[in-house]
Design a protein around this motif. Structure first.
Motif, mmCIF file in Angstrom:
data_model
loop_
_atom_site.group_PDB
_atom_site.id
_atom_site.type_symbol
_atom_site.label_atom_id
_atom_site.label_comp_id
_atom_site.label_asym_id
_atom_site.label_seq_id
_atom_site.Cartn_x
_atom_site.Cartn_y
_atom_site.Cartn_z
ATOM 1 N N ALA A 60 43.403 56.346 40.947
ATOM 2 C CA ALA A 60 44.265 55.668 39.973
ATOM 3 C C ALA A 60 45.528 55.151 40.659
ATOM 4 O O ALA A 60 45.951 54.009 40.446
ATOM 5 C CB ALA A 60 44.635 56.636 38.840
ATOM 6 N N TRP A 61 46.114 56.003 41.493
ATOM 7 C CA TRP A 61 47.330 55.629 42.233
ATOM 8 C C TRP A 61 47.061 54.389 43.092
ATOM 9 O O TRP A 61 47.846 53.438 43.088
ATOM 10 C CB TRP A 61 47.808 56.837 43.041
ATOM 11 N N LEU A 62 45.923 54.380 43.810
ATOM 12 C CA LEU A 62 45.665 53.261 44.712
ATOM 13 C C LEU A 62 45.287 51.994 43.950
ATOM 14 O O LEU A 62 45.646 50.892 44.373
ATOM 15 C CB LEU A 62 44.567 53.639 45.714
ATOM 16 N N GLY A 63 44.575 52.144 42.841
ATOM 17 C CA GLY A 63 44.260 50.973 42.031
ATOM 18 C C GLY A 63 45.525 50.278 41.559
ATOM 19 O O GLY A 63 45.643 49.051 41.603
ATOM 20 N N MET A 64 46.519 51.082 41.136
ATOM 21 C CA MET A 64 47.775 50.507 40.641
ATOM 22 C C MET A 64 48.671 50.063 41.796
ATOM 23 O O MET A 64 49.266 48.992 41.752
ATOM 24 C CB MET A 64 48.496 51.522 39.755
#
Lengths: 237, 146, 43
Positions: A60-64
């Protein structure tokens, strides 16, 4: 950032940095996931399902973060005509989309044993799915523009406008009632117990390094292809 | 003015416009984008009977009653307000369903105010901890319903 | 044990996707850089 304006100077740093990021990230991820799977305790309510968190949160962190990177690079491309910014933005798109997909898939596989459902249209899940669609649109737009020989201006504007979805994802659990739980990790502390928190942070760091290595590899591939195309054009002229 | 600064100012203006439009949209969606109604939302303005809706909140402590047929479950959903909703469910509950824990129910209100659920989802909160730490902390989940 | 099935599925999906992405990006980079290198040799 202007140090990297010159592709030759960028490559001088990127070439040795790629294996460091790649192997470093690989070792950290392997260690963190081993700890997460076999050493970290199960949750008092969710039991072993909680182990999915070691994939879900870094993804989630990397997607955002990926789209934040696209937005910053797009800004540099539009305002300062930074030659490497367009390359960086396009290199981030595919890994960003893949990690957003991993976030959705692992979240779904966590939701079934925990909530009792694979998918619900609540604010957090819907806005994250929108992010995946934005990535797909961005990639398609970038490819179409490149085939027509464009400068990628429209793609960059799309990258900037799409960033509006990032605060929507982040605050969705505060603005609207959602099935998804609220934020666990903040600047002031966390509601995740320490033996679960530190493998999670190591995993996030490891995946981030891997993400960096992937982006560098894709940028190097694009720069090499550009060089080949320029040479062929010169040879044909 | 330099071209570079012109582009920057134009971009900032565009960003402000997009931001304003998004904030307006979010403000407009405030009620409709909520995934469920909490008991406090419905105090004084009940929902139409027989309309499919989702309600959610905390399962009130000590309110869970299992019926004689072994399947029917009755419980009360509360939030931080004095209002509560009585819920009835006739299927298998999710593993994580328990008293004083979050729950979301999909179903319809009956004329007498009873909410008959077709589907129950357990709502997890933002706390993650190993079982041994839980022993003395089971009373912690009394924060506002989100 | 039932919950482990979901955990294993999640790890399989995530690791396969990540690995495929790395292998693909690496192969594309090697191919492109080799082509650029070969072209320089010809000049």
């Amino acid at each position: 950032m202007h140090v990297f304006a010159n592709p030759a100077r960028f490559l001088k740093i990127a070439r040795p940095l790629t294996p460091w990021l790649g192997w470093g990230g690989g070792v950290l991820v392997a260690f963190a996931l081993f700890m997460g799977l076999f050493v970290a305790p199960p949750d008092y309510l969710q039991g072993d399902s909680v182990r999915i968190i070691y994939l879900h949160v870094p993804a989630a962190w990397l997607g955002m973060a990926g789209w934040a990177g696209i937005a910053v690079a797009s800004l540099m491309q539009i305002v300062w005509r930074h030659p490497l910014a367009a390359v960086a933005a396009r290199a981030i798109a595919v890994p960003g989309a893949v990690f957003t997909f991993i976030c959705l898939a692992t979240g779904s596989l966590w939701g079934r044993p925990t909530w009792g459902t694979y998918w619900q249209w609540d604010g957090r899940m819907t806005s994250m799915l929108v992010l995946l669609f934005l990535y797909v649109g961005y990639i398609a737009l970038g490819e179409a523009d490149r085939e027509r020989g464009g400068e990628g201006r429209i793609t960059a504007i799309f990258g900037l406008v799409g960033a509006i979805n990032l605060p929507v994802i982040h605050y969705s659990v505060l603005w609207w009632r959602t099935l998804h739980q609220g934020q666990s990790i903040g600047l002031t502390g966390s509601t995740i117990a320490a033996p679960m928190l530190w493998p999670l942070l190591v995993s996030a760091l490891g995946f981030s390094l891997l993400f960096g290595a992937i982006v560098l590899m894709r940028m190097r591939a694009m720069l090499a292809r550009q060089k080949v195309e320029a040479r062929l054009r010169r040879a044909a002229a | 003015m330099k071209r570079k600064n012109q582009r920057l100012i134009l971009l900032i203006l565009a960003a402000v416009a997009v931001l304003a439009a998004t904030l307006l949209a979010i403000w407009g969606l405030r009620d409709r984008a909520s995934y469920f109604y909490a008991p406090g939302d419905l105090a004084g303005k009940p929902l139409p009977v027989d309309q499919a809706v989702r309600i959610g909140g905390m399962v009130k402590k000590g309110s869970v009653r299992h019926g004689k047929d072994g399947l029917t479950v009755d419980f009360v959903v509360r939030d931080e307000t004095p209002s509560t909703i009585r819920v009835r469910f006739r299927k298998i509950l999710p593993d994580l369903f328990q008293e004083d824990s979050g729950v979301v129910a999909e179903g319809r209100f009956q004329p007498d105010g009873l909410f008959v659920a077709d589907e129950i989802l357990a709502k997890h909160d933002e706390n993650y901890m190993p079982p041994q730490l839980d022993a003395g902390k089971h009373e912690h989940k009394t924060g506002p319903v989100r | 044990m039932n919950r482990w099935a979901f955990v294993i599925a999640a790890y399989a999906v995530a690791l396969l996707a990540t690995l495929a992405l790395i292998v693909w990006s690496y192969a594309a980079m090697r191919r492109a850089e080799r082509e650029a290198e070969a072209l320089r040799g010809r000049e």
